[in-house]
Enzyme design. Structure first.
Site, PDB file in Angstrom:
ATOM      1  N   LYS A   6      -0.007 -11.173  -0.397  1.00 44.29           N
ATOM      2  CA  LYS A   6      -0.476  -9.799  -0.580  1.00 44.29           C
ATOM      3  C   LYS A   6       0.222  -9.163  -1.789  1.00 44.29           C
ATOM      4  O   LYS A   6       1.285  -9.635  -2.189  1.00 44.29           O
ATOM      5  CB  LYS A   6      -0.239  -8.978   0.692  1.00 44.29           C
ATOM      6  CG  LYS A   6       1.239  -8.870   1.136  1.00 44.29           C
ATOM      7  CD  LYS A   6       1.332  -8.160   2.478  1.00 44.29           C
ATOM      8  CE  LYS A   6       2.791  -7.928   2.861  1.00 44.29           C
ATOM      9  NZ  LYS A   6       2.940  -7.335   4.195  1.00 44.29           N
ATOM     10  N   HIS A   7      -0.386  -8.158  -2.426  1.00 45.82           N
ATOM     11  CA  HIS A   7      -1.625  -7.435  -2.147  1.00 45.82           C
ATOM     12  C   HIS A   7      -2.554  -7.684  -3.323  1.00 45.82           C
ATOM     13  O   HIS A   7      -2.313  -7.172  -4.420  1.00 45.82           O
ATOM     14  CB  HIS A   7      -1.366  -5.944  -2.002  1.00 45.82           C
ATOM     15  CG  HIS A   7      -0.285  -5.609  -0.998  1.00 45.82           C
ATOM     16  ND1 HIS A   7       1.057  -5.674  -1.288  1.00 45.82           N
ATOM     17  CD2 HIS A   7      -0.371  -5.216   0.303  1.00 45.82           C
ATOM     18  CE1 HIS A   7       1.765  -5.309  -0.215  1.00 45.82           C
ATOM     19  NE2 HIS A   7       0.912  -5.037   0.768  1.00 45.82           N
TER      20      HIS A   7
ATOM     21  N   HIS B 143      -0.592   3.963   0.726  1.00 41.12           N
ATOM     22  CA  HIS B 143      -0.566   4.595   2.040  1.00 41.12           C
ATOM     23  C   HIS B 143      -0.928   6.071   1.924  1.00 41.12           C
ATOM     24  O   HIS B 143      -1.446   6.673   2.861  1.00 41.12           O
ATOM     25  CB  HIS B 143       0.830   4.484   2.675  1.00 41.12           C
ATOM     26  CG  HIS B 143       1.220   3.091   3.052  1.00 41.12           C
ATOM     27  ND1 HIS B 143       1.892   2.259   2.196  1.00 41.12           N
ATOM     28  CD2 HIS B 143       1.045   2.385   4.200  1.00 41.12           C
ATOM     29  CE1 HIS B 143       2.118   1.100   2.797  1.00 41.12           C
ATOM     30  NE2 HIS B 143       1.612   1.153   4.014  1.00 41.12           N
TER      31      HIS B 143
ATOM     32  N   ASP C 232      -6.009  -4.760   3.715  1.00 39.74           N
ATOM     33  CA  ASP C 232      -4.881  -3.945   4.155  1.00 39.74           C
ATOM     34  C   ASP C 232      -5.459  -2.908   5.112  1.00 39.74           C
ATOM     35  O   ASP C 232      -6.681  -2.745   5.222  1.00 39.74           O
ATOM     36  CB  ASP C 232      -4.191  -3.294   2.948  1.00 39.74           C
ATOM     37  CG  ASP C 232      -2.714  -3.023   3.202  1.00 39.74           C
ATOM     38  OD1 ASP C 232      -2.298  -2.998   4.376  1.00 39.74           O
ATOM     39  OD2 ASP C 232      -1.969  -2.825   2.220  1.00 39.74           O
TER      40      ASP C 232
END
Length: 534
Positions: free
Chosen positions: A179-180, A192, A265
């Site tokens: 990831k990512h 986020h 995600d």
């Protein structure tokens, strides 16, 4: 494979392409309903779900038993156990070094061993997927979310260590996840909280960001997680990578040749939830090429995502053939993981959780990583005859990445065990006015021959930065020997002058504090090398 696709109902197929989380140490009634009514096939653990090893094993068994009542296909159970400062489980297990710690140690063998030890312990806890390693190339000092979660800023080193760690996990029967994709390292925003963008050219992306992911694909990584990040060079329409057919299908599937599972995600992150929304996000991510849709927390959003995708299939917006492709990938991944786990358990290498041999190996990694950046004044090693003040930063508020960790061992206590006379003052990573006054009062009232300041992302904390300024003046005036130590972000060097003594430890886990203390008193040499430029 677990049965024929033709024998699965639509809900059984949809259940295999969702991964949900929940609160608590036991299976709550609503998760039992998800397993029964929606044939949910994948679960994610967070710190809220784990306490000690016996509890985790019992929870995993309870989930599998509940699922087996309605489904012949075993659950996947995932977690973010990256190591270092991002480890959901920190009791009864061997918490391996974080990735920048391993980058500083600079050993592919250590990265492999870290994956292998963590993998064999996770497997015994009933966990089948680890959302690690992070293959983002962290070349932006202002990155608020990756930082020490990356192996460093050199794509070749990130690729080498990442592939080694992937091999360690997967040989122990735990599916690894790179990831990512296609790279969250050069951002100044946290997905986020908002939608970041990487503005580099296609040529630059292939030279830097994509290098580790290409290596992971070639090494057979089981999962790749998408980034909620815009890449205009790859997707001119402004869609984040998670929702982009150009990124997930044309680049990752067709150009790079990745054949296993693409997982999003979490769609609850604001980059998606406050953009297209979780329901539409699930549909768009699946249409873009994702196989596994992650919704980590809220039941209402989990049901919204499921319902939206189910309706898209029923309406013909998504063909059942396309659905079958993803179900096949998920089931094939589960089957490979189960086969490797059986092989691993049959080998003599499969050690119990928290084995002394594993802990000792972890300690060697930590000792190899402690990095002396500068010591022009010759303040090291510490003088055992001098009274030493230790300023210890304590994490008191959880964030999306950092979590409050109950920690009995501090640097002051560890140095005291090594024979130094220490006075320790604990302050918050965001010191209060009272704590700042306490520091000033202590410096005015007592003379300390040596002062050791632990810094924790100090460059983004005005209170810590103020203390650094006070201590730098004391050092310049030769009133005290001052040693600054980064316990997380090495970029805290920006607060210091070239004459300040500075050490990077990359994390504040107990085994790192033991290694750091030994280096401070001269019992072991400083061996680490900075994996990023300061």
């Amino acid at each position: 494979m677990y049965g024929e696709l033709s024998e699965l109902t639509l809900r059984q197929k949809l259940g295999q392409i969702f991964m949900f989380g929940f609160d608590g140490h036991h299976v709550p009634p609503h998760v039992q309903d998800l397993l029964r009514d929606y044939r949910l096939g994948n679960i994610i653990y967070f710190r809220r779900n784990v306490s000690h090893s016996e509890q985790i094993i019992a929870l995993s068994q309870e989930l599998q038993q509940q699922s087996a009542r309605w489904n012949s296909i075993p659950l996947s159970i995932a977690i973010d156990q990256e190591g270092g400062m991002v480890a959901r489980i920190d009791r009864d297990v061997t918490v391996m070094p974080g990735q920048m710690t391993l980058g500083a140690a600079g050993s592919a063998k250590y990265a492999y061993d870290a994956g292998k030890i963590s993998g064999m312990e996770l497997a015994q806890l009933g966990i089948t997927i680890n959302f690690a390693p992070v293959l983002d190339v962290n070349n932006n000092p202002l990155n608020p979310v990756i930082g020490i979660r990356s192996f460093g800023e050199q794509p070749e080193q990130v690729a080498e260590l990442g592939v080694s760690m992937i091999s360690g996990y997967q040989e122990m029967g735990v599916a690894a996840c790179a990831k990512h994709f296609p790279g969250h390292g050069d951002t100044t925003a946290d997905s986020h909280e908002e939608l970041p963008a990487v503005m580099h050219s296609l040529d630059r992306l292939h030279r830097i960001e994509l290098v580790p992911f290409k290596a992971a694909v070639a090494a057979g990584v089981e999962l790749i997680m998408t980034a909620h990040v815009q890449f205009p060079a790859l997707e001119p329409d402004g869609k984040p990578a998670t929702l982009s057919h150009r990124v997930l299908t044309e680049l990752l599937r067709e150009e790079l040749g990745f054949e296993s599972v693409i997982v999003t995600d979490c769609l609850e992150m604001k980059a998606i939830s406050e953009g297209v929304g979780v329901g539409e996000g699930a549909v768009e991510a699946f249409k873009a090429g994702a196989d596994l849709i992650l919704v980590s927390h809220r039941l209402d959003l989990q049901l919204e995502a499921y319902a939206a995708l189910e309706q898209a299939v029923l309406a013909g917006e998504i063909s059942e053939e396309r659905l079958n492709e993803s179900v096949k990938r998920v089931l094939s991944m589960k089957q490979r993981q189960q086969h490797k786990l059986q092989q691993a358990k049959a080998s003599s290498d499969f050690l119990p959780i928290g084995a002394a041999e594993s802990i000792e190996r972890c300690q060697r990694m930590m000792e190899q990583a402690v990095t002396l950046v500068q010591d022009q004044a010759g303040y090291l090693p510490l003088d055992r005859t001098e009274q030493t003040l230790v300023l210890w930063p304590e994490v008191r508020e959880s964030t999306q990445v950092d979590e409050v960790i109950e920690q009995e061992l501090t640097l002051g206590k560890q140095l005291n065990q090594l024979g130094l006379s220490t006075v320790e003052l604990v302050i918050g990573t965001e010191p209060t006015e009272e704590e700042l006054e306490q520091v000033v009062h202590m410096l005015q009232q007592e003379r300390f021959g040596q002062i050791v300041m632990g810094m924790y992302n100090a460059s983004s904390s005005s209170g810590q930065a103020h203390i650094v300024q006070l201590l730098s003046k004391l050092s310049e005036q030769q009133k005290s020997k001052v040693i600054f130590i980064s316990l997380r972000n090495p970029y805290d060097r920006s607060l210091l002058s070239s004459s300040d003594t500075y050490i990077c430890a990359y994390e504040n886990r107990p085994q790192m504090l033991q290694a750091l203390s030994l280096a401070l008193v001269g019992s072991i040499p400083f061996q680490g090398k900075l994996p990023v430029q300061l």
